[in-house]
Every structure is written in C-alpha cells, then in structure tokens.
Design a protein around this motif. Structure first.
Motif, PDB file in Angstrom:
ATOM      1  N   PRO A  79      57.528  16.356  79.231  1.00  0.00           N
ATOM      2  CA  PRO A  79      58.454  15.689  78.300  1.00  0.00           C
ATOM      3  C   PRO A  79      57.740  15.005  77.134  1.00  0.00           C
ATOM      4  CG  PRO A  79      58.450  14.575  80.439  1.00  0.00           C
ATOM      5  CD  PRO A  79      57.630  15.821  80.582  1.00  0.00           C
ATOM      6  N   VAL A  80      56.537  14.527  77.367  1.00  0.00           N
ATOM      7  CA  VAL A  80      55.763  13.886  76.299  1.00  0.00           C
ATOM      8  C   VAL A  80      55.426  14.905  75.212  1.00  0.00           C
ATOM      9  CG1 VAL A  80      53.568  12.738  75.764  1.00  0.00           C
ATOM     10  CG2 VAL A  80      54.808  12.157  77.873  1.00  0.00           C
ATOM     11  N   LEU A  81      54.916  16.063  75.616  1.00  0.00           N
ATOM     12  CA  LEU A  81      54.521  17.083  74.653  1.00  0.00           C
ATOM     13  C   LEU A  81      55.728  17.706  73.960  1.00  0.00           C
ATOM     14  CD1 LEU A  81      51.555  18.818  76.495  1.00  0.00           C
ATOM     15  CD2 LEU A  81      51.473  17.143  74.632  1.00  0.00           C
ATOM     16  N   LEU A  82      56.828  17.901  74.683  1.00  0.00           N
ATOM     17  CA  LEU A  82      58.020  18.472  74.050  1.00  0.00           C
ATOM     18  C   LEU A  82      58.590  17.520  72.998  1.00  0.00           C
ATOM     19  CD1 LEU A  82      59.707  20.228  77.093  1.00  0.00           C
ATOM     20  CD2 LEU A  82      58.546  21.316  75.155  1.00  0.00           C
ATOM     21  N   ARG A  83      58.421  16.222  73.179  1.00  0.00           N
ATOM     22  CA  ARG A  83      58.795  15.262  72.128  1.00  0.00           C
ATOM     23  C   ARG A  83      57.800  15.337  70.968  1.00  0.00           C
ATOM     24  NH1 ARG A  83      60.691  12.212  76.377  1.00  0.00           N
ATOM     25  NH2 ARG A  83      58.735  11.170  76.805  1.00  0.00           N
ATOM     26  N   ARG A  84      56.531  15.383  71.291  1.00  0.00           N
ATOM     27  CA  ARG A  84      55.488  15.399  70.269  1.00  0.00           C
ATOM     28  C   ARG A  84      55.552  16.672  69.416  1.00  0.00           C
ATOM     29  NH1 ARG A  84      49.527  14.794  72.394  1.00  0.00           N
ATOM     30  NH2 ARG A  84      50.618  13.268  73.658  1.00  0.00           N
TER      31      ARG A  84
END
Length: 189
Positions: free
Chosen positions: A102-107
């Motif tokens: 989820p962190v990378l998909l936001r980034r």
C-alpha cells in the motif's frame, strides 16, 4: 481488434471438458504477449484468445447460466482489448511485500503519464489508464491500459517515473504477435 462474441463462449460444463486444451493455447498466447518492465511491472498485451479464456474462466468459476451475466463479462473484458489501432493490456504492479504494497501504490500514484510504448520510427505513445481503477490516493495493483498505435510498429516499453525507471525492447516474437493482433502482416516486425 475483433471482439469476442457470445457464440464463442461455451457453457461451463462443455468448457470443463475442453478446458485443458483451451488453457494451454491461451497460456501460449499470453507467453508471447507478456513483457517485464523493470522489477515491479509486468504488462500482458491482450488479444481475442486471452480475453475469451478470461471470460470462459469467469463463466466456469461462477457457473454462469444467465445471459445477462455472461453478457456483462463479455462487455467488461472486451473493453480491455481497446479500439481500432489500439493495443489493450493488463498491467500488473508486482510488490511481494504485503506491508510495503500500500505504501508503494500510494507513492507510485503518478505512474499514469509515465508509461509509454515505443515504436520503430522513434515515436512514443503514452498509456491510457482506466480512471476507475485509481482513487485520489493510490493505484490498484492491476490496471487496464490502452496504447494508441495507428500504423506504427511497436518496438519497446519505457517507464520514466524515477522510482520505477526502466526500458525494455519487445522480442521479435512479441512484435509479430502484436502486429497480428492489430491485423497487420507480421513481416513489418
């Protein structure tokens, strides 16, 4: 790209009898059209055979018999193919670490606008992302894209979002398959 018609979809029992052969053919078609771009992106260029297989799998899994349900699957998956002079593909954003996903998909929310198909004439076409697969905060890890091709010959893929930056050429076999999907002679590849 010619759409999959209702007459091509088998009932789920008949499909079960023929599934092994249909699946083997669809997997071979997918292998020709699968392109890895960097560490996290895999693109699968779709064609009638891969889409027909996906529809058949949905009909089988859900044991669909209602015509309206089958038609919904046809409409949904046929939309992935794109229109005349376009290549449709499924983009898989592969992040194995579930906590980091989820962190990378936001980034990486800025990925639309940074993924391009390159052509033998040196031009590029930016992928058209489906806005319904994104919200204001993050991407979905599966995206449906379209690339406008026209009369150009696909040569490779490039992503220039700094954290994902990568490029890769299309293999000759992939180029031939994509040209066939566009209804053009593979000799252009």
């Amino acid at each position: 790209m010619v759409r999959v018609e209702r007459s091509e979809i088998l009932d789920f029992l008949t499909y079960a009898d023929r599934r092994d052969a249909i699946r083997a053919s669809a997997m071979a078609a997918k292998d020709l059209r699968r392109v890895h771009l960097g560490e996290h992106l895999t693109l699968l260029f779709e064609n009638r055979e891969t889409i027909r297989y996906q529809i058949q799998e949905m009909v089988r899994a859900e044991q669909m018999v209602r015509e309206s349900d089958i038609q919904h699957e046809l409409d949904t998956y046929n939309a992935v193919l794109g229109g005349d002079g376009e290549l449709g593909c499924t983009l898989l954003i592969e992040i194995t670490d579930a906590a980091l996903r989820p962190v990378l998909l936001r980034r990486w929310r800025g990925l639309p606008g940074h993924l391009r198909l390159t052509f033998t004439d040196g031009s590029r076409a930016t992928a058209r992302f489906d806005d319904t697969q994104m919200d204001g905060e993050r991407l979905s890890s599966v995206q449906f894209l379209r690339f406008p091709v026209g009369d150009r010959v696909p040569a490779g893929l490039v992503v220039d979002l700094p954290e994902l930056a990568a490029s890769t050429p299309l293999s000759p076999a992939t180029r031939r398959a994509l040209l066939e999907d566009l209804g053009r002679p593979p000799a252009e590849a």
